[in-house]
Motif scaffolding. Structure first.
Motif, mmCIF file in Angstrom:
data_model
loop_
_atom_site.group_PDB
_atom_site.id
_atom_site.type_symbol
_atom_site.label_atom_id
_atom_site.label_comp_id
_atom_site.label_asym_id
_atom_site.label_seq_id
_atom_site.Cartn_x
_atom_site.Cartn_y
_atom_site.Cartn_z
ATOM 1 N N THR A 63 0.604 -1.136 -0.167
ATOM 2 C CA THR A 63 -0.081 0.068 -0.023
ATOM 3 C C THR A 63 0.984 1.309 -0.099
ATOM 4 O O THR A 63 0.471 2.193 -0.797
ATOM 5 N N GLN A 64 1.782 1.312 0.860
ATOM 6 C CA GLN A 64 2.640 2.431 0.891
ATOM 7 C C GLN A 64 3.534 2.709 -0.336
ATOM 8 O O GLN A 64 3.424 3.813 -1.013
ATOM 9 N N LEU A 65 3.881 1.623 -1.201
ATOM 10 C CA LEU A 65 4.508 1.701 -2.419
ATOM 11 C C LEU A 65 3.391 2.262 -3.425
ATOM 12 O O LEU A 65 3.741 3.122 -4.431
ATOM 13 N N LEU A 66 2.343 1.901 -3.457
ATOM 14 C CA LEU A 66 1.175 2.088 -4.269
ATOM 15 C C LEU A 66 1.280 3.996 -4.126
ATOM 16 O O LEU A 66 0.890 4.589 -4.983
ATOM 17 N N LEU A 67 1.086 4.023 -2.854
ATOM 18 C CA LEU A 67 1.263 5.676 -2.571
ATOM 19 C C LEU A 67 2.341 6.368 -2.994
ATOM 20 O O LEU A 67 2.120 7.626 -3.656
ATOM 21 N N THR A 68 3.571 5.647 -3.175
ATOM 22 C CA THR A 68 4.683 6.311 -3.534
ATOM 23 C C THR A 68 4.450 6.604 -5.063
ATOM 24 O O THR A 68 5.114 7.609 -5.559
ATOM 25 N N GLY A 69 3.974 5.533 -5.709
ATOM 26 C CA GLY A 69 3.657 5.715 -7.188
ATOM 27 C C GLY A 69 2.673 6.729 -7.441
ATOM 28 O O GLY A 69 2.671 7.900 -8.206
ATOM 29 N N ARG A 70 1.459 6.983 -6.648
ATOM 30 C CA ARG A 70 0.570 8.078 -6.769
ATOM 31 C C ARG A 70 1.181 9.557 -6.610
ATOM 32 O O ARG A 70 0.786 10.429 -7.118
ATOM 33 N N PHE A 71 2.161 9.397 -5.743
ATOM 34 C CA PHE A 71 2.839 10.735 -5.200
ATOM 35 C C PHE A 71 3.908 10.998 -6.318
ATOM 36 O O PHE A 71 4.474 11.887 -6.282
ATOM 37 N N ASN A 72 3.994 10.174 -7.411
ATOM 38 C CA ASN A 72 4.916 10.355 -8.377
ATOM 39 C C ASN A 72 6.526 10.438 -7.995
ATOM 40 O O ASN A 72 7.422 11.162 -8.271
ATOM 41 N N TYR A 73 6.872 9.862 -6.802
ATOM 42 C CA TYR A 73 7.876 9.779 -5.844
ATOM 43 C C TYR A 73 9.166 8.778 -6.645
ATOM 44 O O TYR A 73 10.290 8.937 -6.265
ATOM 45 N N CYS A 74 8.455 7.761 -7.479
ATOM 46 C CA CYS A 74 9.510 6.994 -8.205
ATOM 47 C C CYS A 74 9.003 6.606 -9.434
ATOM 48 O O CYS A 74 7.992 6.962 -9.646
ATOM 49 N N SER A 75 9.763 6.022 -10.255
ATOM 50 C CA SER A 75 9.527 5.838 -11.640
ATOM 51 C C SER A 75 8.504 4.530 -11.701
ATOM 52 O O SER A 75 8.438 3.786 -10.755
ATOM 53 N N GLN A 76 7.596 4.460 -12.955
ATOM 54 C CA GLN A 76 6.816 3.419 -12.889
ATOM 55 C C GLN A 76 7.549 2.000 -12.989
ATOM 56 O O GLN A 76 7.093 1.082 -12.442
ATOM 57 N N LEU A 83 9.334 -3.362 -7.844
ATOM 58 C CA LEU A 83 9.021 -3.764 -6.303
ATOM 59 C C LEU A 83 7.994 -4.431 -5.879
ATOM 60 O O LEU A 83 7.481 -5.188 -5.168
ATOM 61 N N LEU A 84 6.741 -4.093 -6.713
ATOM 62 C CA LEU A 84 5.432 -4.426 -6.571
ATOM 63 C C LEU A 84 5.389 -6.004 -6.944
ATOM 64 O O LEU A 84 4.578 -6.908 -6.254
ATOM 65 N N MET A 85 6.175 -6.435 -7.993
ATOM 66 C CA MET A 85 6.093 -7.870 -8.328
ATOM 67 C C MET A 85 7.094 -8.621 -7.375
ATOM 68 O O MET A 85 6.470 -9.779 -6.770
ATOM 69 N N GLN A 86 8.032 -7.875 -6.852
ATOM 70 C CA GLN A 86 8.933 -8.500 -5.749
ATOM 71 C C GLN A 86 7.955 -8.766 -4.559
ATOM 72 O O GLN A 86 7.857 -10.043 -3.830
ATOM 73 N N ILE A 87 7.196 -7.846 -4.111
ATOM 74 C CA ILE A 87 6.315 -7.927 -2.688
ATOM 75 C C ILE A 87 5.123 -9.032 -3.328
ATOM 76 O O ILE A 87 4.861 -9.706 -2.070
ATOM 77 N N SER A 88 4.483 -8.976 -4.428
ATOM 78 C CA SER A 88 3.727 -10.265 -4.710
ATOM 79 C C SER A 88 4.173 -11.611 -4.493
ATOM 80 O O SER A 88 3.443 -12.156 -3.781
ATOM 81 N N GLU A 89 5.443 -11.651 -5.160
ATOM 82 C CA GLU A 89 5.973 -12.935 -4.907
ATOM 83 C C GLU A 89 6.091 -13.469 -3.499
ATOM 84 O O GLU A 89 6.212 -14.269 -3.121
ATOM 85 N N LEU A 90 6.879 -12.281 -2.635
ATOM 86 C CA LEU A 90 6.876 -12.618 -1.264
ATOM 87 C C LEU A 90 5.704 -12.878 -0.805
ATOM 88 O O LEU A 90 5.731 -13.916 0.189
ATOM 89 N N GLN A 91 4.591 -12.360 -0.935
ATOM 90 C CA GLN A 91 3.368 -12.449 -0.318
ATOM 91 C C GLN A 91 2.814 -14.091 -0.455
ATOM 92 O O GLN A 91 2.352 -14.662 0.272
ATOM 93 N N LYS A 92 3.140 -14.526 -1.788
ATOM 94 C CA LYS A 92 2.559 -15.688 -2.072
ATOM 95 C C LYS A 92 3.588 -16.813 -1.456
ATOM 96 O O LYS A 92 3.232 -17.716 -1.100
ATOM 97 N N MET A 93 4.938 -16.577 -1.281
ATOM 98 C CA MET A 93 5.836 -17.311 -0.541
ATOM 99 C C MET A 93 5.215 -17.655 0.867
ATOM 100 O O MET A 93 5.529 -18.645 1.337
ATOM 101 N N LEU A 94 5.039 -16.278 1.591
ATOM 102 C CA LEU A 94 4.552 -16.244 2.930
ATOM 103 C C LEU A 94 3.383 -17.197 3.066
ATOM 104 O O LEU A 94 3.204 -17.959 4.052
ATOM 105 N N TYR A 95 2.546 -17.014 2.416
ATOM 106 C CA TYR A 95 1.136 -17.960 2.234
ATOM 107 C C TYR A 95 1.349 -19.096 2.129
ATOM 108 O O TYR A 95 1.092 -20.230 2.929
ATOM 109 N N GLY A 96 2.355 -19.770 1.139
ATOM 110 C CA GLY A 96 2.618 -21.042 0.901
ATOM 111 C C GLY A 96 3.206 -21.886 1.939
ATOM 112 O O GLY A 96 2.990 -22.846 2.592
#
Length: 118
Positions: A78-91, A97-110
Motif C-alpha cells: 500500500t505504501q509503495l502504491l502511494l509512492t507511485g501515486r505521489f510520483n516519487y519513483c518511476s513506474q 518492487l510490486l512484483m517482488q512483494i507479490s512473490e513474497l506474499q505468495k511465498m509467505l502464504y505457501g
C-alpha cells in the motif's frame, strides 16, 4: 525450529527490504518522518518476523509470525502504491518492487499453509 537464513522467503524479504531502502533514498525529505519511516519499518518487519517465528517452539507460533510478516508485506504494498501515486519513483521501479512483494506474499502464504500439515 527452522534456520531462517536458509529459508527462501527470508532471503526474498531481505532483498525486498534492501530495495525499499534504496527507493526511500529518492523520496523527498518532507517524507522522512512519514512515508519513508513507515515503509522502512514495514520492510524490515517482514524478514524480522520470519526470523523470530522460525525460532519459536511450534509450527503454530511460526505460522502466527508468518501471518504478521504477511500483514507487513501488504502494508508495504500500500505504501509503495502511494509512492507511485505521489510520483516519487518511476513506474518501472514501482512495478519491479510490486512484483517482488507479490512473490513474497505468495511465498509467505505457501509456507504458512505448509506448516498446517506438520
Amino acid at each position: 525450529m527452522h534456520n531462517f537464513k536458509e529459508l527462501h522467503v527470508w532471503k526474498k524479504a531481505m532483498d525486498t527490504a534492501q530495495a525499499v531502502h534504496a527507493i526511500c533514498q529518492q523520496l523527498p525529505d518532507a517524507e522522512r518522518y512519514g512515508l519513508i519511516s513507515q515503509m522502512r519499518r514495514a520492510a524490515i518487519s517482514v524478514p524480522s518476523n520470519i526470523a523470530e517465528g522460525s525460532g519459536r517452539g511450534s509450527n503454530a507460533d511460526f505460522r502466527r509470525f508468518l501471518s504478521i510478516a504477511g500483514g507487513s508485506a501488504y502494508e508495504l504494498e500500500t505504501q509503495l502504491l502511494l509512492t507511485g501515486r505521489f510520483n516519487y519513483c518511476s513506474q518501472e521501479q514501482l512495478a519491479s518492487l510490486l512484483m517482488q512483494i507479490s512473490e513474497l506474499q505468495k511465498m509467505l502464504y505457501g509456507l504458512r499453509n505448509s506448516l498446517r500439515d506438520n
